[in-house]
Enzyme design. Structure first.
Site, short mmCIF file in Angstrom:
data_model
loop_
_atom_site.label_atom_id
_atom_site.label_comp_id
_atom_site.label_asym_id
_atom_site.label_seq_id
_atom_site.Cartn_x
_atom_site.Cartn_y
_atom_site.Cartn_z
N CYS A 114 -9.08 6.40 -0.51
CA CYS A 114 -9.16 5.58 -1.73
C CYS A 114 -10.10 4.38 -1.59
O CYS A 114 -10.61 3.88 -2.58
CB CYS A 114 -7.78 5.12 -2.15
SG CYS A 114 -6.70 6.49 -2.55
N HIS A 250 -9.15 -0.64 -7.27
CA HIS A 250 -8.74 0.75 -7.12
C HIS A 250 -7.52 0.97 -8.02
O HIS A 250 -6.61 0.16 -8.07
CB HIS A 250 -8.38 1.03 -5.67
CG HIS A 250 -7.75 2.37 -5.48
ND1 HIS A 250 -8.30 3.53 -6.00
CD2 HIS A 250 -6.59 2.75 -4.86
CE1 HIS A 250 -7.52 4.55 -5.68
NE2 HIS A 250 -6.48 4.11 -5.01
N ASN A 280 -4.79 8.05 -10.40
CA ASN A 280 -5.46 7.63 -9.16
C ASN A 280 -6.50 8.69 -8.79
O ASN A 280 -6.14 9.80 -8.41
CB ASN A 280 -4.38 7.49 -8.06
CG ASN A 280 -4.96 7.03 -6.74
OD1 ASN A 280 -6.16 7.05 -6.53
ND2 ASN A 280 -4.09 6.62 -5.84
O1 UT7 Z 1 -4.29 5.26 -3.55
C1 UT7 Z 1 -3.73 4.93 -2.33
C2 UT7 Z 1 -2.72 3.92 -2.50
N1 UT7 Z 1 -1.54 4.51 -3.09
C3 UT7 Z 1 -0.69 3.70 -3.65
O2 UT7 Z 1 -0.99 2.54 -3.73
C4 UT7 Z 1 0.64 4.22 -4.11
C5 UT7 Z 1 1.67 3.16 -3.85
N2 UT7 Z 1 3.02 3.51 -4.24
C6 UT7 Z 1 3.42 3.60 -5.52
O3 UT7 Z 1 2.63 3.46 -6.42
C7 UT7 Z 1 4.89 3.80 -5.82
O4 UT7 Z 1 5.64 3.62 -4.63
C8 UT7 Z 1 5.20 5.19 -6.42
C9 UT7 Z 1 4.66 5.26 -7.83
C10 UT7 Z 1 4.60 6.27 -5.56
C11 UT7 Z 1 6.72 5.42 -6.50
O5 UT7 Z 1 7.34 4.38 -7.24
P1 UT7 Z 1 8.66 3.69 -6.68
O6 UT7 Z 1 9.08 2.71 -7.70
O7 UT7 Z 1 8.35 3.18 -5.30
O8 UT7 Z 1 9.69 4.89 -6.67
P2 UT7 Z 1 10.53 5.47 -5.45
O9 UT7 Z 1 9.64 6.21 -4.53
O10 UT7 Z 1 11.38 4.38 -4.90
O11 UT7 Z 1 11.46 6.51 -6.19
C12 UT7 Z 1 12.52 6.09 -7.09
C13 UT7 Z 1 13.24 7.30 -7.62
C14 UT7 Z 1 13.68 8.27 -6.54
O12 UT7 Z 1 14.94 8.79 -6.93
P3 UT7 Z 1 16.32 8.23 -6.28
O13 UT7 Z 1 16.18 8.47 -4.82
O14 UT7 Z 1 16.33 6.77 -6.64
O15 UT7 Z 1 17.35 9.04 -6.96
C15 UT7 Z 1 12.66 9.38 -6.61
O16 UT7 Z 1 13.18 10.63 -6.19
O17 UT7 Z 1 12.37 8.05 -8.47
C16 UT7 Z 1 12.36 9.42 -8.07
N3 UT7 Z 1 11.05 9.99 -8.37
C17 UT7 Z 1 10.73 10.55 -9.56
N4 UT7 Z 1 11.42 10.73 -10.68
C18 UT7 Z 1 10.80 11.31 -11.72
C19 UT7 Z 1 9.96 10.02 -7.56
N5 UT7 Z 1 8.93 10.62 -8.20
C20 UT7 Z 1 9.37 10.93 -9.44
C21 UT7 Z 1 8.78 11.54 -10.55
N6 UT7 Z 1 9.51 11.71 -11.67
N7 UT7 Z 1 7.49 11.96 -10.56
#
Ligand code: UT7
Length: 323
Positions: A114, A250, A280
């Site tokens: 990225c 980014h 992204n």
């Molecule tokens: O380009 C390189 C750099 N990349 C980044 O900068 C990405 C950085 N990270 C992020 O943007 C965020 O961490 C994400 C968007 C990837 C995830 O967001 P989050 O608020 O950190 O969510 P999480 O991983 O803590 O997941 C929360 C919940 C989980 O369920 P439980 O365990 O709370 O029941 C996940 O299983 O959301 C669930 N979940 C989803 N639900 C519906 C994860 N992905 C999805 C989805 N749809 N697509």
């Protein structure tokens, strides 16, 4: 007077097919509400038959050359930032070169995922100012959809395909007010490379592999590292956050953009946001967003612009320039 790399033109290209969250939710266990609330993404473009990293890069480059008013034969350096090359080798930059009808120039790929475009811009800037080339095409192009695990909802909803390009030329400019790149900073910290990676490769599994990410860990590092590296380029340039006309970040997550702007005391209205429509696009995201903001009239000649990115490796970087 000082020699600087000046952006003469920008261009971008997207695949034909646009996929919104609702369409994705038909095949992936997710929802428009979740994706918008956690990321700000509403749609992305997905490459179809015949659309490749090099074909998107060629289309973006042609637009950048047209904007610069230069023939392709003026280019003596092509640097393509990508993590999704057409083939393991040769470098896709050489495919772009051939597609543009340039028979002799320096052409190579840069792999920093990225932050690849920031790495490519920094390398090009140093080569131009060092005299190794005069006019460069610097491109970010990706077809990340081809390395996504479409059964992993924690990653597949986040990425899209696309390309962006700039024409950079070495020019003598006024040191205080002149156009061009003023400062670059790059970083890498390989201790974290397991947090965002692909589970394959030519030398390990012999396969291409799929994207794996520990999103929360990446998020935490992203805000801290991006705010820090932006402050570094502003310090190097002798500028403050108040001097910045536009930040072109980014585009990984709208929440990262907000948090980083807040940390630096930047007005969120000065941050170019395209993550809602492109998701992204890895190395393509910064030049794609730059081209959008140039073509819609927000970024104008003379504006102070800061580019920044962070990605797998981890790698991260920023660049301050007068457009
Ligand atoms: O380009 C390189 C750099 N990349 C980044 O900068 C990405 C950085 N990270 C992020 O943007 C965020 O961490 C994400 C968007 C990837 C995830 O967001 P989050 O608020 O950190 O969510 P999480 O991983 O803590 O997941 C929360 C919940 C989980 O369920 P439980 O365990 O709370 O029941 C996940 O299983 O959301 C669930 N979940 C989803 N639900 C519906 C994860 N992905 C999805 C989805 N749809 N697509």
């Amino acid at each position: 007077m000082t020699l600087r790399s000046v952006i003469l033109g920008t261009g971008s290209a997207l695949p034909r097919r646009r996929v919104d969250n609702a369409e994705l939710a038909k095949t992936v266990d997710t929802s428009d509400e979740w994706i918008v609330a956690r990321t700000g993404i509403r749609s992305r473009y997905i490459a179809g038959e015949g659309e490749t990293t090099s074909s998107l890069a060629i289309a973006a480059s042609k637009r950048a050359l047209e904007a610069a008013g230069l023939p392709a034969t003026d280019i003596d350096l092509i640097i393509l930032a990508t993590a999704t090359p057409d083939q393991t080798f040769p470098a896709s930059a050489t495919t772009v070169q051939a597609g543009l009808g340039i028979n002799d120039c320096v052409a190579f790929d840069v792999a920093a995922v990225c932050s690849g475009f920031l790495y490519a811009v920094t390398v090009a800037d140093n080569m131009l100012r060092g005299g190794a080339a005069k006019t460069a095409l610097v491109i970010g192009s990706e077809t990340f959809s081809r390395i996504l695990d479409w059964e992993d909802r924690t990653t597949c909803v986040l990425f899209g395909d696309g390309a962006g390009a700039i024409v950079l030329q070495a020019q003598e400019t006024d040191a205080a007010t002149g156009r061009g790149i003023i400062a670059n900073r790059l970083h890498a910290d390989g201790r974290h490379n397991g947090l965002l990676s692909v589970d394959g490769g030519p030398s390990t599994t012999g396969t291409v592999g799929k994207v794996r990410m520990k999103g929360q860990d990446v998020f935490r590092h992203a805000v801290v590292n991006l705010a820090q590296v932006m402050q570094e380029v502003l310090d190097d340039a002798g500028l403050s956050a108040a001097d910045v006309d536009w930040v072109v970040p980014h585009q990984a997550n709208a929440r990262i953009l907000d948090a980083t702007a807040r940390k630096l005391g930047l007005d969120p209205a000065r941050v170019v946001v395209t993550v809602d429509r492109h998701a992204n696009t890895s190395a393509a995201s910064v030049p794609l967003a730059l081209d959008v903001a140039v073509r819609d009239g927000r970024i104008k000649t003379g504006d102070l612009v800061v580019l920044e990115a962070m990605g797998g490796g981890f790698t991260w970087g920023a660049c301050a320039l007068r457009f």
